[in-house]
Design a protein around this motif. Structure first.
Motif, short mmCIF file in Angstrom:
data_model
loop_
_atom_site.label_atom_id
_atom_site.label_comp_id
_atom_site.label_asym_id
_atom_site.label_seq_id
_atom_site.Cartn_x
_atom_site.Cartn_y
_atom_site.Cartn_z
N LEU A 12 22.67 -8.38 -1.15
CA LEU A 12 22.09 -9.35 -2.07
C LEU A 12 22.39 -10.77 -1.64
CD1 LEU A 12 22.88 -7.72 -5.53
CD2 LEU A 12 20.68 -7.84 -4.35
N LYS A 13 23.40 -10.96 -0.83
CA LYS A 13 23.80 -12.29 -0.37
C LYS A 13 23.85 -12.31 1.16
CE LYS A 13 26.39 -13.28 -4.52
NZ LYS A 13 27.62 -13.76 -5.10
N PRO A 14 22.69 -12.46 1.81
CA PRO A 14 22.66 -12.36 3.27
C PRO A 14 23.14 -13.61 4.01
CG PRO A 14 20.46 -12.73 2.44
CD PRO A 14 21.35 -12.58 1.24
N TRP A 15 23.17 -14.76 3.36
CA TRP A 15 23.60 -16.00 4.02
C TRP A 15 25.12 -16.10 3.96
CZ3 TRP A 15 20.24 -18.41 6.94
CH2 TRP A 15 18.88 -18.25 6.67
N CYS A 16 25.75 -16.19 5.12
CA CYS A 16 27.21 -16.23 5.19
C CYS A 16 27.67 -17.50 5.89
CB CYS A 16 27.74 -15.05 5.99
SG CYS A 16 27.35 -13.48 5.30
N ILE A 17 28.81 -17.97 5.47
CA ILE A 17 29.51 -19.02 6.21
C ILE A 17 30.70 -18.34 6.87
CG2 ILE A 17 30.85 -21.13 6.07
CD1 ILE A 17 29.08 -22.02 3.83
N ILE A 18 30.74 -18.44 8.20
CA ILE A 18 31.84 -17.82 8.92
C ILE A 18 32.69 -18.89 9.58
CG2 ILE A 18 30.68 -15.62 9.33
CD1 ILE A 18 30.09 -16.62 12.16
N ARG A 19 33.96 -18.58 9.73
CA ARG A 19 34.90 -19.47 10.39
C ARG A 19 35.28 -18.84 11.72
NH1 ARG A 19 40.84 -21.27 8.09
NH2 ARG A 19 41.44 -22.45 9.93
N GLN A 20 35.13 -19.62 12.79
CA GLN A 20 35.47 -19.14 14.12
C GLN A 20 36.99 -19.25 14.30
OE1 GLN A 20 33.10 -17.89 16.08
NE2 GLN A 20 31.51 -18.44 14.64
N LEU A 21 37.64 -18.12 14.54
CA LEU A 21 39.07 -18.12 14.77
C LEU A 21 39.35 -18.24 16.26
CD1 LEU A 21 40.04 -15.29 12.27
CD2 LEU A 21 40.11 -17.75 11.90
N SER A 22 40.57 -18.59 16.59
CA SER A 22 40.91 -18.88 17.98
C SER A 22 40.88 -17.65 18.89
CB SER A 22 42.29 -19.52 18.05
OG SER A 22 43.25 -18.65 17.50
N ASN A 23 41.06 -16.46 18.36
CA ASN A 23 41.10 -15.25 19.19
C ASN A 23 39.76 -14.51 19.20
OD1 ASN A 23 41.30 -14.57 16.54
ND2 ASN A 23 43.04 -13.20 16.75
N CYS A 24 38.67 -15.23 19.21
CA CYS A 24 37.31 -14.68 19.29
C CYS A 24 36.96 -13.78 18.10
CB CYS A 24 37.08 -13.94 20.59
SG CYS A 24 37.18 -14.99 22.03
N GLN A 25 37.55 -14.03 16.96
CA GLN A 25 37.22 -13.28 15.77
C GLN A 25 36.54 -14.21 14.78
OE1 GLN A 25 40.77 -11.47 14.31
NE2 GLN A 25 40.73 -9.83 15.83
N GLN A 26 35.92 -13.62 13.78
CA GLN A 26 35.22 -14.38 12.75
C GLN A 26 35.74 -13.98 11.38
OE1 GLN A 26 31.17 -13.33 13.33
NE2 GLN A 26 30.96 -14.54 15.18
N LEU A 27 35.79 -14.94 10.50
CA LEU A 27 36.23 -14.71 9.13
C LEU A 27 35.11 -15.16 8.21
CD1 LEU A 27 38.49 -14.09 7.05
CD2 LEU A 27 39.14 -16.48 7.25
N THR A 28 34.62 -14.26 7.35
CA THR A 28 33.59 -14.64 6.39
C THR A 28 34.24 -15.43 5.27
OG1 THR A 28 32.33 -12.66 6.91
CG2 THR A 28 31.78 -13.79 4.87
N VAL A 29 33.84 -16.68 5.13
CA VAL A 29 34.42 -17.57 4.12
C VAL A 29 33.71 -17.39 2.79
CG1 VAL A 29 34.84 -19.98 3.54
CG2 VAL A 29 35.07 -19.22 5.90
N ALA A 30 32.37 -17.35 2.81
CA ALA A 30 31.60 -17.23 1.57
C ALA A 30 30.25 -16.62 1.87
CB ALA A 30 31.43 -18.60 0.92
N ARG A 31 29.63 -16.01 0.85
CA ARG A 31 28.30 -15.42 0.97
C ARG A 31 27.40 -16.01 -0.10
NH1 ARG A 31 28.54 -10.72 4.18
NH2 ARG A 31 26.41 -10.30 3.55
#
Length: 79
Positions: A12-31
């Motif tokens: 239902l919430k396809p738009w995401c804000i992701i944060r790029q982490l230093s070790n090539c990972q991503q963290l979903t901040v909000a949808r």
């Protein structure tokens, strides 16, 4: 880690804000349901944390299933 399937709530919430982490990972901040809402939130994040990279992405259930395949099965190594 990328989930194998999106839940109904995530679809239902396809738009995401992701944060790029230093070790090539991503963290979903909000949808978000709408892109303008995600852009407004991203602008607020950039004002509060200008040094932290954030990105807006559109997450489709088909894309998640394609990306969840392990890298070893996607690459063919010819010896």
């Amino acid at each position: 880690m990328i989930p194998k399937e999106l839940t109904y709530r995530d679809r239902l919430k396809p738009w995401c804000i992701i944060r790029q982490l230093s070790n090539c990972q991503q963290l979903t901040v909000a949808r978000f349901t709408r892109r303008p809402d995600a852009e407004a939130y991203l602008n607020a994040l950039r004002r509060l944390m200008p040094a932290v990279p954030h990105t807006i992405v559109f997450v489709n259930a088909l894309c998640v299933n394609e990306l969840s395949v392990p890298i070893q099965t996607q690459l063919s190594i010819d010896s």
